[in-house]
Design a protein around this motif. Structure first.
Motif, PDB file in Angstrom:
ATOM      1  N   UNK A 150       0.808  -1.236   0.000  1.00  0.00           N
ATOM      2  CA  UNK A 150       0.000   0.000   0.000  1.00  0.00           C
ATOM      3  C   UNK A 150       0.838   1.282   0.000  1.00  0.00           C
ATOM      4  N   UNK A 151       2.130   1.173   0.283  1.00  0.00           N
ATOM      5  CA  UNK A 151       2.987   2.371   0.327  1.00  0.00           C
ATOM      6  C   UNK A 151       3.781   2.571  -0.956  1.00  0.00           C
ATOM      7  N   UNK A 152       3.835   1.568  -1.821  1.00  0.00           N
ATOM      8  CA  UNK A 152       4.842   1.527  -2.888  1.00  0.00           C
ATOM      9  C   UNK A 152       4.230   1.810  -4.264  1.00  0.00           C
ATOM     10  N   UNK A 153       4.711   2.884  -4.903  1.00  0.00           N
ATOM     11  CA  UNK A 153       4.304   3.209  -6.276  1.00  0.00           C
ATOM     12  C   UNK A 153       5.461   2.876  -7.217  1.00  0.00           C
ATOM     13  N   UNK A 154       5.278   1.871  -8.091  1.00  0.00           N
ATOM     14  CA  UNK A 154       6.360   1.499  -9.011  1.00  0.00           C
ATOM     15  C   UNK A 154       6.647   2.631  -9.993  1.00  0.00           C
ATOM     16  N   UNK A 155       7.894   2.786 -10.398  1.00  0.00           N
ATOM     17  CA  UNK A 155       8.246   3.756 -11.440  1.00  0.00           C
ATOM     18  C   UNK A 155       7.384   3.488 -12.670  1.00  0.00           C
ATOM     19  N   UNK A 156       6.891   4.571 -13.289  1.00  0.00           N
ATOM     20  CA  UNK A 156       6.095   4.411 -14.505  1.00  0.00           C
ATOM     21  C   UNK A 156       4.613   4.227 -14.241  1.00  0.00           C
ATOM     22  N   UNK A 157       4.209   4.238 -12.961  1.00  0.00           N
ATOM     23  CA  UNK A 157       2.788   4.083 -12.635  1.00  0.00           C
ATOM     24  C   UNK A 157       2.407   5.151 -11.613  1.00  0.00           C
ATOM     25  N   UNK A 158       1.109   5.327 -11.397  1.00  0.00           N
ATOM     26  CA  UNK A 158       0.659   6.277 -10.369  1.00  0.00           C
ATOM     27  C   UNK A 158      -0.058   5.544  -9.244  1.00  0.00           C
ATOM     28  N   UNK A 159      -0.339   4.251  -9.452  1.00  0.00           N
ATOM     29  CA  UNK A 159      -1.025   3.457  -8.428  1.00  0.00           C
ATOM     30  C   UNK A 159      -0.011   2.758  -7.530  1.00  0.00           C
ATOM     31  N   UNK A 160      -0.448   2.450  -6.303  1.00  0.00           N
ATOM     32  CA  UNK A 160       0.391   1.583  -5.471  1.00  0.00           C
ATOM     33  C   UNK A 160       0.190   0.138  -5.929  1.00  0.00           C
ATOM     34  N   UNK A 161       1.097  -0.738  -5.480  1.00  0.00           N
ATOM     35  CA  UNK A 161       0.946  -2.169  -5.789  1.00  0.00           C
ATOM     36  C   UNK A 161      -0.351  -2.710  -5.198  1.00  0.00           C
ATOM     37  N   UNK A 162      -0.823  -2.083  -4.113  1.00  0.00           N
ATOM     38  CA  UNK A 162      -2.062  -2.550  -3.475  1.00  0.00           C
ATOM     39  C   UNK A 162      -3.307  -2.090  -4.223  1.00  0.00           C
ATOM     40  N   UNK A 163      -3.124  -1.244  -5.244  1.00  0.00           N
ATOM     41  CA  UNK A 163      -4.251  -0.827  -6.089  1.00  0.00           C
ATOM     42  C   UNK A 163      -4.272  -1.611  -7.404  1.00  0.00           C
ATOM     43  N   UNK A 164      -3.430  -2.614  -7.503  1.00  0.00           N
ATOM     44  CA  UNK A 164      -3.355  -3.433  -8.727  1.00  0.00           C
ATOM     45  C   UNK A 164      -3.942  -4.812  -8.481  1.00  0.00           C
ATOM     46  N   UNK A 165      -4.351  -5.457  -9.575  1.00  0.00           N
ATOM     47  CA  UNK A 165      -4.762  -6.860  -9.471  1.00  0.00           C
ATOM     48  C   UNK A 165      -3.502  -7.723  -9.345  1.00  0.00           C
ATOM     49  N   UNK A 166      -3.709  -8.977  -9.003  1.00  0.00           N
ATOM     50  CA  UNK A 166      -2.571  -9.906  -8.917  1.00  0.00           C
ATOM     51  C   UNK A 166      -1.840  -9.969 -10.254  1.00  0.00           C
ATOM     52  N   UNK A 167      -2.592  -9.996 -11.364  1.00  0.00           N
ATOM     53  CA  UNK A 167      -1.963 -10.102 -12.690  1.00  0.00           C
ATOM     54  C   UNK A 167      -1.206  -8.823 -13.040  1.00  0.00           C
ATOM     55  N   UNK A 168      -1.785  -7.653 -12.699  1.00  0.00           N
ATOM     56  CA  UNK A 168      -1.092  -6.386 -12.977  1.00  0.00           C
ATOM     57  C   UNK A 168       0.205  -6.291 -12.177  1.00  0.00           C
ATOM     58  N   UNK A 169       0.156  -6.701 -10.914  1.00  0.00           N
ATOM     59  CA  UNK A 169       1.365  -6.665 -10.089  1.00  0.00           C
ATOM     60  C   UNK A 169       2.409  -7.639 -10.641  1.00  0.00           C
TER      61      UNK A 169
END
Ligand SMILES: O=c1[nH]cnc2c1ncn2[C@@H]1O[C@H](COP(=O)(O)OP(=O)(O)O)[C@@H](O)[C@H]1O
Ligand SMILES: [Mg+2]
Length: 199
Positions: A150-169
């Protein structure tokens, strides 16, 4: 082949099962096989400890992930100690602790590292590694995933990993990359016996 997934972490199990769906493997849980304490100094050491213990007890190939979050402003902490950071018991408490330690810190850079090891009962090991670079927010966002997601926004994205689906992550993550390298190596059967490391 039947492969034991040597982790008790429900978030990792979900990600590993989703990622390896394309291989003709039957994945088996740990059951009541105990995992050894993580006494290693590196992700590689700890992943090998976990995978070897499971392979020895079950006499089946066993796959383990050891991973962590390395925060630049904290000199790379919590790193190998991510699961036990601060000695606190829950993901939420560990997130609070990171946020406290980074209060007023402008360098929010961090990376996730995952080392996946497939251990065979005869002692042979395959090693795969993946990394994901990004930045840490000042508060949590999102309900998916686990740990520091929930704290981590990957480079190139604006969402956190906790805002992604399992497949997106999986498509971008440290663990997804390590597992993709494993899948590549196994696409036409078990790879020749030499250790492969992929960044
Ligand atoms: O993909 C991830 N998202 C969020 N946190 C992660 C991720 N990968 C690892 N971590 C953090 O690092 C820790 C790594 O733990 P470790 O691999 O030692 O053992 P575990 O399987 O018992 O959790 C996790 O508990 C989590 O806090
Ligand atoms: Mg660990």
């Amino acid at each position: 082949m039947t492969v034991v997934v040597a982790t008790g972490n429900a978030g990792k199990i979900r990600e590993i099962e989703e990622a390896l769906g394309g291989l003709p493997w039957t994945l088996q849980g740990l059951g009541d096989v105990p995992l050894p304490p993580e006494t290693g100094a590196t992700y590689e050491d700890n992943a090998a400890l976990k995978a070897c213990a499971a392979a020895l007890v079950t006499r089946l190939p066993a796959l383990a992930d050891d991973s962590g979050l390395e925060v630049e402003a904290l000199g790379g902490e919590p790193g190998v100690y991510s699961a036990r950071y601060g000695g606190v018991g829950s993901d939420v408490e560990r997130n609070v602790l990171i946020l406290e330690r980074l209060r007023r810190e402008t360098n929010r850079r961090a990376k996730f590292v995952s080392v996946v090891i497939l251990a065979y009962p005869d002692g042979h090991l395959e090693t795969y590694r993946g990394e994901l670079h990004g930045t840490l927010l000042e508060g949590p966002r999102g309900e998916n995933g686990f740990g520091y997601d929930p704290l981590f926004v990957p480079d190139g994205d604006t969402r956190t990993l906790a805002e992604m689906t399992v497949a997106e992550k999986r498509a971008i993550s440290h663990r997804g990359r390590a597992l993709a390298a494993l899948m590549d190596a196994h696409r036409s059967g078990p790879p020749p016996r030499q250790t492969s490391t992929v960044e």
